[in-house]
Scaffold this motif. Structure first.
Motif, PDB file in Angstrom:
ATOM      1  N   ASP A   1      -3.113  39.342 -13.463  1.00 59.49           N
ATOM      2  CA  ASP A   1      -2.915  38.573 -12.125  1.00 59.49           C
ATOM      3  C   ASP A   1      -4.231  38.178 -11.821  1.00 59.49           C
ATOM      4  OD1 ASP A   1      -3.831  41.082 -11.506  1.00 59.49           O
ATOM      5  OD2 ASP A   1      -2.278  41.216  -9.684  1.00 59.49           O
TER       6      ASP A   1
ATOM      7  N   GLN B   1       1.239  32.307  -8.546  1.00 58.10           N
ATOM      8  CA  GLN B   1      -0.152  32.469  -7.770  1.00 58.10           C
ATOM      9  C   GLN B   1      -0.538  31.091  -7.235  1.00 58.10           C
ATOM     10  OE1 GLN B   1      -3.363  33.861 -10.229  1.00 58.10           O
ATOM     11  NE2 GLN B   1      -4.013  35.242  -8.629  1.00 58.10           N
TER      12      GLN B   1
ATOM     13  N   TRP C   1       0.459  35.196  -3.966  1.00 60.28           N
ATOM     14  CA  TRP C   1       1.420  34.663  -4.566  1.00 60.28           C
ATOM     15  C   TRP C   1       2.357  34.177  -3.751  1.00 60.28           C
ATOM     16  CZ3 TRP C   1       1.602  35.356 -10.065  1.00 60.28           C
ATOM     17  CH2 TRP C   1       0.209  35.807 -10.768  1.00 60.28           C
TER      18      TRP C   1
END
Lengths: 93, 151
Positions: B81, B106, B112
């Motif tokens: 991520d 994202q 996010w």
């Protein structure tokens, strides 16, 4: 009766984990379907105010599906198709 | 906008000061649609009437089907991520008993964004929505971020 069930349906499905099956299998929604044709003008009147996931109930009650394939998933277009159907069948003005 | 109590109750991991309430409740689209950038349609993997799923993708609620659906938008599986300039990432959540449950996207500056069922959109640190509702992140996908051009 319809208004109460409609309110309950919206309340009970307003959760972060509600998916489509939870929307249409909700007990209040299923009771609206069980009202049969009496519910159709009431659902269409709701649709005139605000699009929502009524296509499943309308199809279950009427056995019709006026929604074009390209509208799948789009509740505004689905609602418009049902409103057009309702007008054509003199169920709403 | 502060987060509604029902959101805080569902996600005990949320730190309110680190999250943003970014839209009112909207019943038209769901989390998968939002992650895919589609605020018009309800995306649903199961083959049920009145829902959308990309054409040609298996209609079953599996991680493979979700990945294939995002694949139609140019996403490919990626490692993590981390914020990478020029890449837009999505995270797919799995609950071990329910299968895929949620998708988040994202934002360009790192946090996010998630649509919570029929409820609101929120901005959040990714892991703060993990828990009993959505389970945990199972996979990440990325694609080149589209450049925003001025009119």
């Amino acid at each position: 009766m319809f208004e109460e069930l409609c309110h309950r349906w919206k309340e009970e499905t307003s959760t972060p984990s509600t998916d489509f099956m939870a929307i249409v299998m909700n007990s209040a929604y299923q009771r609206i379907i069980s009202l049969g044709w009496d519910a159709v003008p009431l659902i269409l009147a709701e649709l005139k105010i605000q699009p929502d996931h009524w296509g499943w109930a309308l199809e279950a009650i009427t056995g019709e599906n006026p929604v074009p394939a390209e509208a799948e998933g789009d509740i505004e277009q689905i609602g418009s198709a049902w409103l057009q159907w309702g007008r054509a069948n003199h169920l709403i003005a | 906008m502060s987060l509604p109590a029902r959101v805080l109750a569902a996600f005990p991991g949320i730190v309110e000061s680190e999250c943003l309430h970014t839209s009112p409740e909207d019943r038209r689209y769901n989390c998968i649609a939002h992650a895919a950038g589609d605020h018009r349609r309800w995306w649903q993997p199961e083959k049920v009437p009145h829902t959308y799923w990309p054409k040609g993708i298996l209609r079953t609620s599996t991680l493979d089907a979700y990945e294939a659906a995002f694949g139609t938008l140019g996403y490919v599986r990626c490692a993590n991520d981390s914020l990478e300039p020029g890449l837009e990432k999505v995270a797919i959540f799995m609950n071990p008993t329910k299968g895929p449950t949620h998708a988040a996207r994202q934002l360009e500056d790192g946090p996010w964004t998630s649509k919570l069922g029929l409820l609101e959109d929120i901005g959040h640190p990714l892991r703060q929505v993990e828990g009993h509702v959505y389970g945990v992140v199972a996979t990440f996908m990325s694609r080149p971020r589209k450049k925003v051009t001025s009119p």
